[in-house]
Design a protein around this motif. Structure first.
Motif, short mmCIF file in Angstrom:
data_model
loop_
_atom_site.label_atom_id
_atom_site.label_comp_id
_atom_site.label_asym_id
_atom_site.label_seq_id
_atom_site.Cartn_x
_atom_site.Cartn_y
_atom_site.Cartn_z
N HIS A 50 0.82 -1.21 0.00
CA HIS A 50 0.00 0.00 0.00
C HIS A 50 0.85 1.25 0.00
O HIS A 50 0.33 2.35 -0.12
CB HIS A 50 -0.91 0.01 1.23
N THR A 71 -11.98 -1.55 -2.93
CA THR A 71 -10.62 -2.03 -2.72
C THR A 71 -9.86 -1.06 -1.83
O THR A 71 -10.24 0.11 -1.67
CB THR A 71 -9.88 -2.18 -4.06
N PRO A 80 -6.20 -8.16 0.74
CA PRO A 80 -6.45 -7.53 2.05
C PRO A 80 -7.07 -6.15 1.89
O PRO A 80 -6.71 -5.39 1.00
CB PRO A 80 -5.05 -7.44 2.67
N GLY A 81 -8.02 -5.87 2.77
CA GLY A 81 -8.63 -4.54 2.78
C GLY A 81 -9.83 -4.37 1.88
O GLY A 81 -10.47 -3.31 1.89
N SER A 82 -10.18 -5.39 1.10
CA SER A 82 -11.35 -5.28 0.24
C SER A 82 -12.63 -5.29 1.07
O SER A 82 -12.72 -6.00 2.08
CB SER A 82 -11.38 -6.44 -0.76
#
Length: 544
Positions: free
Chosen positions: A6, A151, A383-385
């Motif tokens: 990220h 996302t 991850p993080g969706s």
């Protein structure tokens, strides 16, 4: 592409957010046309119809237009031509507009006034296919099933373009899950070709292609698994590049087939394509395929552009792809004319005899059905969706969304749903046939290299699509030619080659060796400048 970072997204977001200004009653924006005449703010939308990103950058640099004015102009055209108007059904290219686009443009204008210009794309409004992740907007893949999918960050190419100063005006429709070439989806409906709104725009990146042609944005991003950039570019009189597999990151692009997918640009000119590559190409640790690009990216792709690139070039016409049926003869004739134009510019053009071994190997190396479930499930598990838990609970595992959940939901265009169903279980079933197809791919790659080496060729030439865009509801032939680049990973550039008697665009495709994008762009630029075939569609004229 697992293990997504990220940090680079945060860097790009920080660049855009670095200057905050209040948008008040700014003075009227002015813009210069190509002739130098000055028009007021409301007139900008009159001339963006046929102005490429390169020219917009020059006008921005000269202070003759602002990014806010440009965003407003493109949005005005979306308002005018997206939905039904007069006797037209509307282009229907947009899934959703970015509500922050004008505010982002204002911040970029402020940067420019302070003397900070990020590069030639600073302040240029663009379109993004809605299978590219955007942290600030949903990423639907065109599907009602994923209409609330969010996302954690931007796709790598989106992040790089934003870091270069480009402004996302809208996300565009696609053939749902990129699984077709007509550009119809359960969320976005049927996109229409602005050159004839009764016809298909090509696909699967048809929303991006139709949107650029209708001047909803200066250029855009598409994805190409088998022609999905090149097909709509050809049908919309645009330049489109399927880059070498590994040139640009696919991280954050919803996959169809990891070993075939690429993401790339569509634009009104070859120079615009070069500018986009300058901003997006190169290594990304979150896409291991891009390791192959290290040391193979030029300082700027624009250095390859010149009006003598075709001099002494060797071009091979791939006669296997020259159709002879009645609907194909017009396209074949235009591609023959394109080859003659290249010869007139100094190229040596040769007809290649039939290549049955190569064609057989290419046709035997399709792996989309083998890979789609595996690759899409990996993407959906990023991850993080964020997604509705009710969707994930339809099929096990109940904490993640999978292709099985999407199929069970039924929230998919019926024709696409029937394509998705046979893919369930393919990735976890017996793999012998899949590995045989990969072996045939390696064979196709070697045969293609040998063909080019033995004939000392800089590029192959053939029709991008074998015939003009058909009427909606009629079969949309994709042709075999999309697979040559897709199933080998070689790059291919499509450039406008003229129009059929029905007034519909045709594209000529140039294919080169891996990482030969500078050569292809040079050849395409020389041809483009010698012929100037592109013209804007009449169904979406300048606004009065």
């Amino acid at each position: 592409m697992a293990g997504r970072s990220h940090r680079r997204r945060n860097r790009a977001a920080a660049l855009v957010a670095g200057v905050v200004v209040l948008v008040t009653s700014a003075p009227s924006v002015v813009a210069a046309t190509g002739s130098g005449a000055v028009v007021g703010d409301r007139g900008i939308a009159d001339w963006v119809v046929d102005v490429d990103a390169t020219r917009l950058g020059e006008l921005l640099a000269g202070g003759r237009v602002t990014s806010v004015g440009l965003v407003k102009a493109f949005k005005a055209r979306i308002d005018a031509y997206e939905q039904a108007y007069a006797d037209q059904p509307g282009v229907n290219a947009v899934i959703r507009e970015d509500p922050d686009a004008i505010a982002v443009a204002a911040r970029l204008d402020a940067e420019r006034r302070r003397g900070h210009v990020r590069g030639p794309l600073h302040g240029i409004p663009i379109l993004i296919k809605d299978n590219y992740d955007t942290a600030d907007l949903p990423t639907s893949n065109g599907s009602l099933a994923l209409r609330r999918w969010r996302t954690a960050d931007d796709a790598e190419q989106v992040a790089r373009l934003r870091g270069a100063g480009a402004i996302v005006v809208a996300k565009t429709n696609l053939h749902e899950f990129a699984s077709g070439i007509e550009t119809i989806s359960s969320l976005g409906g049927q996109t229409r070709n602005p050159y004839d709104q009764a016809r298909y725009p090509g696909g699967s990146s048809g929303g991006t292609g139709a949107g650029i042609a209708a001047a909803f944005g200066a250029f855009g991003l598409g994805s190409d698994t088998c022609g999905s950039i090149r097909n709509p570019a050809a049908h919309n009189s645009l330049v489109g590049l399927r880059p070498t597999l590994g040139l640009s990151s696919r991280d954050g692009i919803a996959p169809l087939s990891d070993t075939q997918d690429v993401g790339g640009p569509m634009a009104k000119s070859v120079r615009d394509i070069a500018l986009v590559l300058d901003a997006t190409a190169g290594y990304d640790p979150d896409d291991p395929s891009t390791k192959a690009s290290i040391g193979r990216i030029p300082h700027t792709y624009t250095a390859a552009l010149g009006d003598t690139a075709l001099v002494d070039a060797r071009i091979g016409v791939l006669t296997d792809y020259l159709g002879t049926s009645a609907p194909e003869q017009v396209t074949t004739a235009l591609v023959r004319e394109a080859a003659a134009d290249m010869a007139a510019q100094g190229a040596t053009v040769i007809d290649l005899p039939a290549q049955p071994a190569l064609m057989a190997a290419v046709d035997a190396s399709w792996v989309i059905n083998d890979e789609h479930e595996r690759d899409l499930n990996r993407y959906l598990a990023a991850p993080g969706s964020k997604f509705p838990r009710s969707l994930a609970r339809l099929e096990p595992p109940t904490d993640l969304v999978t292709l099985a959940d999407i199929v069970t939901s039924g929230d998919v265009t019926p024709t696409v749903l029937e394509r998705l169903k046979p893919r369930l279980g393919r990735s976890t079933g017996p793999q012998d046939d899949y590995h045989q197809r990969l072996a045939r791919r390696a064979e196709a790659q070697q045969l293609l290299r040998t063909l080019m080496d033995d004939n000392d060729l800089d590029a192959l030439v053939y029709p991008t699509v074998p015939q003009q865009a058909p009427v909606i509801g009629q079969p949309q032939p994709g042709g075999r030619s999309c697979a040559l680049a897709a199933n080998t990973g070689f790059p291919a550039l499509t450039v406008p080659a003229g129009f059929t008697p029905d007034g519909l665009p045709v594209g000529v495709e140039l294919l080169g060796a891996p990482f030969s994008e500078p050569t292809l762009l040079g050849l395409g630029f020389d041809y483009e400048q010698a012929t100037h075939h592109r013209r804007p569609p009449t169904s979406t004229p300048p606004l009065n």
